[in-house]
Design a protein around this motif. Sequence first.
Motif, PDB file in Angstrom:
ATOM      1  N   ALA A   1       0.776  -1.226  -0.142  1.00  0.00           N
ATOM      2  CA  ALA A   1      -0.042  -0.090   0.096  1.00  0.00           C
ATOM      3  C   ALA A   1       0.916   1.399  -0.084  1.00  0.00           C
ATOM      4  CB  ALA A   1      -0.987  -0.113   1.205  1.00  0.00           C
ATOM      5  N   LYS A   2       1.811   1.153   0.743  1.00  0.00           N
ATOM      6  CA  LYS A   2       3.086   2.290   0.945  1.00  0.00           C
ATOM      7  C   LYS A   2       3.700   2.646  -0.414  1.00  0.00           C
ATOM      8  CE  LYS A   2       3.428   1.984   5.802  1.00  0.00           C
ATOM      9  NZ  LYS A   2       4.368   1.599   6.983  1.00  0.00           N
ATOM     10  N   GLU A   3       4.098   1.274  -0.985  1.00  0.00           N
ATOM     11  CA  GLU A   3       4.784   1.654  -2.258  1.00  0.00           C
ATOM     12  C   GLU A   3       4.059   1.967  -3.621  1.00  0.00           C
ATOM     13  OE1 GLU A   3       7.426  -1.335  -5.255  1.00  0.00           O
ATOM     14  OE2 GLU A   3       7.741  -1.701  -2.926  1.00  0.00           O
ATOM     15  N   GLN A   4       2.693   1.541  -3.510  1.00  0.00           N
ATOM     16  CA  GLN A   4       1.619   2.083  -4.310  1.00  0.00           C
ATOM     17  C   GLN A   4       1.020   3.299  -4.204  1.00  0.00           C
ATOM     18  OE1 GLN A   4       1.938  -0.204  -7.320  1.00  0.00           O
ATOM     19  NE2 GLN A   4      -0.181  -1.099  -7.011  1.00  0.00           N
ATOM     20  N   ASP A   5       1.177   3.868  -2.914  1.00  0.00           N
ATOM     21  CA  ASP A   5       0.631   5.151  -2.729  1.00  0.00           C
ATOM     22  C   ASP A   5      -0.595   5.106  -2.613  1.00  0.00           C
ATOM     23  OD1 ASP A   5       1.073   7.839  -1.437  1.00  0.00           O
ATOM     24  OD2 ASP A   5       1.365   8.727  -3.609  1.00  0.00           O
ATOM     25  N   LEU A   6      -1.337   3.979  -1.983  1.00  0.00           N
ATOM     26  CA  LEU A   6      -2.868   4.308  -2.164  1.00  0.00           C
ATOM     27  C   LEU A   6      -3.367   5.425  -1.386  1.00  0.00           C
ATOM     28  CD1 LEU A   6      -3.384   0.462  -1.437  1.00  0.00           C
ATOM     29  CD2 LEU A   6      -3.413   1.701  -3.456  1.00  0.00           C
ATOM     30  N   PRO A   7      -4.480   5.881  -1.796  1.00  0.00           N
ATOM     31  CA  PRO A   7      -4.894   7.263  -1.500  1.00  0.00           C
ATOM     32  C   PRO A   7      -5.451   6.972   0.201  1.00  0.00           C
ATOM     33  CG  PRO A   7      -6.079   6.451  -3.286  1.00  0.00           C
ATOM     34  CD  PRO A   7      -5.335   5.236  -2.953  1.00  0.00           C
ATOM     35  N   ARG A   8      -5.022   8.092   0.737  1.00  0.00           N
ATOM     36  CA  ARG A   8      -4.940   8.158   2.246  1.00  0.00           C
ATOM     37  C   ARG A   8      -6.208   9.448   2.462  1.00  0.00           C
ATOM     38  NH1 ARG A   8      -0.767   6.622   5.527  1.00  0.00           N
ATOM     39  NH2 ARG A   8       1.100   5.912   4.091  1.00  0.00           N
ATOM     40  N   PRO A   9      -6.892   9.322   3.657  1.00  0.00           N
ATOM     41  CA  PRO A   9      -6.306   8.665   4.775  1.00  0.00           C
ATOM     42  C   PRO A   9      -6.859   6.938   4.711  1.00  0.00           C
ATOM     43  CG  PRO A   9      -8.344   9.905   5.358  1.00  0.00           C
ATOM     44  CD  PRO A   9      -7.971  10.376   4.064  1.00  0.00           C
ATOM     45  N   TRP A  10      -6.488   6.076   5.537  1.00  0.00           N
ATOM     46  CA  TRP A  10      -6.715   4.804   5.366  1.00  0.00           C
ATOM     47  C   TRP A  10      -7.467   4.554   6.554  1.00  0.00           C
ATOM     48  CZ3 TRP A  10      -0.864   2.811   4.693  1.00  0.00           C
ATOM     49  CH2 TRP A  10      -0.466   3.068   3.647  1.00  0.00           C
ATOM     50  N   PHE A  11      -8.572   3.419   6.106  1.00  0.00           N
ATOM     51  CA  PHE A  11      -9.644   3.091   7.405  1.00  0.00           C
ATOM     52  C   PHE A  11      -9.493   1.659   7.255  1.00  0.00           C
ATOM     53  CE2 PHE A  11     -10.706   7.052   5.229  1.00  0.00           C
ATOM     54  CZ  PHE A  11     -10.929   7.855   6.299  1.00  0.00           C
ATOM     55  N   LEU A  12      -9.939   1.044   8.327  1.00  0.00           N
ATOM     56  CA  LEU A  12      -9.965  -0.209   8.579  1.00  0.00           C
ATOM     57  C   LEU A  12     -11.448  -1.011   8.401  1.00  0.00           C
ATOM     58  CD1 LEU A  12      -8.889  -3.328   9.325  1.00  0.00           C
ATOM     59  CD2 LEU A  12      -8.937  -2.638  11.407  1.00  0.00           C
ATOM     60  N   VAL A  13     -11.924  -1.872   7.739  1.00  0.00           N
ATOM     61  CA  VAL A  13     -13.365  -2.692   7.785  1.00  0.00           C
ATOM     62  C   VAL A  13     -13.064  -3.994   7.971  1.00  0.00           C
ATOM     63  CG1 VAL A  13     -15.257  -3.143   6.739  1.00  0.00           C
ATOM     64  CG2 VAL A  13     -14.738  -0.910   6.596  1.00  0.00           C
ATOM     65  N   ALA A  14     -13.308  -4.652   9.034  1.00  0.00           N
ATOM     66  CA  ALA A  14     -12.950  -6.159   9.565  1.00  0.00           C
ATOM     67  C   ALA A  14     -13.971  -6.972   9.911  1.00  0.00           C
ATOM     68  CB  ALA A  14     -11.663  -6.021  10.585  1.00  0.00           C
ATOM     69  N   HIS A  15     -14.105  -8.030   9.088  1.00  0.00           N
ATOM     70  CA  HIS A  15     -15.401  -9.133   9.335  1.00  0.00           C
ATOM     71  C   HIS A  15     -14.855 -10.347  10.142  1.00  0.00           C
ATOM     72  CE1 HIS A  15     -18.731 -11.277   8.887  1.00  0.00           C
ATOM     73  NE2 HIS A  15     -18.281 -12.229   8.210  1.00  0.00           N
ATOM     74  N   SER A  16     -15.598 -10.748  11.020  1.00  0.00           N
ATOM     75  CA  SER A  16     -15.400 -12.166  11.884  1.00  0.00           C
ATOM     76  C   SER A  16     -13.943 -12.294  12.135  1.00  0.00           C
ATOM     77  CB  SER A  16     -16.039 -13.175  10.812  1.00  0.00           C
ATOM     78  OG  SER A  16     -16.221 -14.298  11.518  1.00  0.00           O
ATOM     79  N   MET A  17     -13.364 -13.318  11.512  1.00  0.00           N
ATOM     80  CA  MET A  17     -11.814 -13.535  12.082  1.00  0.00           C
ATOM     81  C   MET A  17     -10.861 -12.420  11.649  1.00  0.00           C
ATOM     82  SD  MET A  17      -9.105 -16.432  10.603  1.00  0.00           S
ATOM     83  CE  MET A  17      -8.588 -15.498   9.290  1.00  0.00           C
ATOM     84  N   GLY A  18     -11.286 -11.761  10.570  1.00  0.00           N
ATOM     85  CA  GLY A  18     -10.669 -10.403  10.475  1.00  0.00           C
ATOM     86  C   GLY A  18     -10.862  -9.457  11.323  1.00  0.00           C
ATOM     87  N   GLY A  19     -12.010  -9.493  12.328  1.00  0.00           N
ATOM     88  CA  GLY A  19     -12.153  -8.620  13.440  1.00  0.00           C
ATOM     89  C   GLY A  19     -11.025  -8.736  14.638  1.00  0.00           C
ATOM     90  N   CYS A  20     -10.727 -10.107  14.685  1.00  0.00           N
ATOM     91  CA  CYS A  20      -9.605 -10.510  15.601  1.00  0.00           C
ATOM     92  C   CYS A  20      -8.327  -9.950  15.329  1.00  0.00           C
ATOM     93  CB  CYS A  20      -9.618 -12.234  15.800  1.00  0.00           C
ATOM     94  SG  CYS A  20      -8.634 -12.579  16.966  1.00  0.00           S
ATOM     95  N   ILE A  21      -8.114 -10.199  13.771  1.00  0.00           N
ATOM     96  CA  ILE A  21      -6.871  -9.882  13.524  1.00  0.00           C
ATOM     97  C   ILE A  21      -6.750  -8.279  13.573  1.00  0.00           C
ATOM     98  CG2 ILE A  21      -5.331  -9.720  11.265  1.00  0.00           C
ATOM     99  CD1 ILE A  21      -6.678 -12.590  10.555  1.00  0.00           C
ATOM    100  N   GLY A  22      -7.705  -7.941  13.053  1.00  0.00           N
ATOM    101  CA  GLY A  22      -8.010  -6.328  12.988  1.00  0.00           C
ATOM    102  C   GLY A  22      -7.730  -5.522  14.489  1.00  0.00           C
TER     103      GLY A  22
END
Length: 312
Positions: free
Chosen positions: A112-133
Motif C-alpha cells: 500500500a505504501k509503495e503503491q501510494d494508495l489514497p489516504r487517509p486509510w480506514f479499516l473494515v474487518a469481518h469475523s476472524m478479520g476482526g480478531c486480526i484487526g
Amino acid sequence: MTFRAAPFYHDVAEGPHAQAWWLDTSDGVRIRAACWAHENARGTVFLFPGRTEYVEKYGRTAADFAARGFAQVAIDWRGQGLADRQVNNRLIGHVLHFDDYQKDLAAVMAMAKEQDLPRPWFLVAHSMGGCIGLRALLNNMPVNAAVFTGPMFGIRLSTALRPIAWALSWSSRHFAQSHRLAPGTIETTYVLAEPFEDNTLTTDPDMYAYMKRQMTDHPDLALGGPSLHWLFAALTECRALRTLPSPKTPSLTFLGTNERIVDTAEIHDRMSRWPNGTLEMVPNGEHEVMMDSPTTRAAIFDQCAALFAKHT
C-alpha cells in the motif's frame, strides 16, 4: 518490495475493476491482495475478510464503498482464497500462530505504501478479520477509524464444549493430529453444505446465491472447517486480547441480533470498554450484515462513510 500480478475472478466478484497481486510475506508465504482503485478517492478501506473468505467475495462491497468515494483493498489470508494453503488438504483451514496473520498484513501495508494508495486509510474487518484487526490496531496500524462486523472477539462454544475444545486443540499440538478438522466441522464450505433457509450468514437470498455461485464457478477458492490447531491458536489469541485495553482508534461495530457464529458476549464486553467505540445492533441481522438486504447494507455503508468523513 516485489509484487506480481495475480489472477482475479471478475466474473463472480460483480464489483468495479480490480487489480490483484501476489505478495511474499517475511516468512516466505505467498498471499494475494486485490485493489479496487477509485479516481479522486476520499481514502482507502482495508478490508479484512473472515475465515474461509477470499477477495472476490468483497466485489460488491467495493462497489458500495466506491459509490461513497472510497478505494478498497482486500486480503487472501494465508490458508484461504488463492493464498498458499498451510496443510496438504486445501479444504482445511490452518495456521501455526495467529501472529502469522500480522505478517500477511505487513506485506499488504508495504504494498500500500509503495503503491501510494489514497489516504487517509480506514479499516473494515469481518469475523476472524476482526480478531486480526483488533491486534493490528493495538500494534498501531496507521488507520484513522475502524469498522467491525460480527467480529471474532471470542469464539461461540457451548459451556459443555468449551473445555473439550481447549483440551482437544491443545493436545493436538503434541501429536500428528493438529491438521485434522476441529470437532463438529466438515470439509465442505458452508454455502454448499447448507440451504438458504435458516442459514447463519444472511437473510438475503440474492446474497446467498452470490456466495454460492462463487464457490461453484471457482472451487479453488473454497475452504471448509478449521483444523484443531487453528482452533487452539484462535482460542489463545482471543483470550490474550481479552486482557488488553481497547485501542484509541475511533470505531464502530455492527452486530446482528441473530448472530450465531461468534461470541456476542465478548463483543458487548469489548465495546463497553472502548471509549471511542460504538456498538450498533442490526435488527434480525445474521453474521454477515454487509451482505444482507439492500436496505440494511445501504444503512451500514452510509454509517461507515459518515465515520470515515468525521475522522478524515
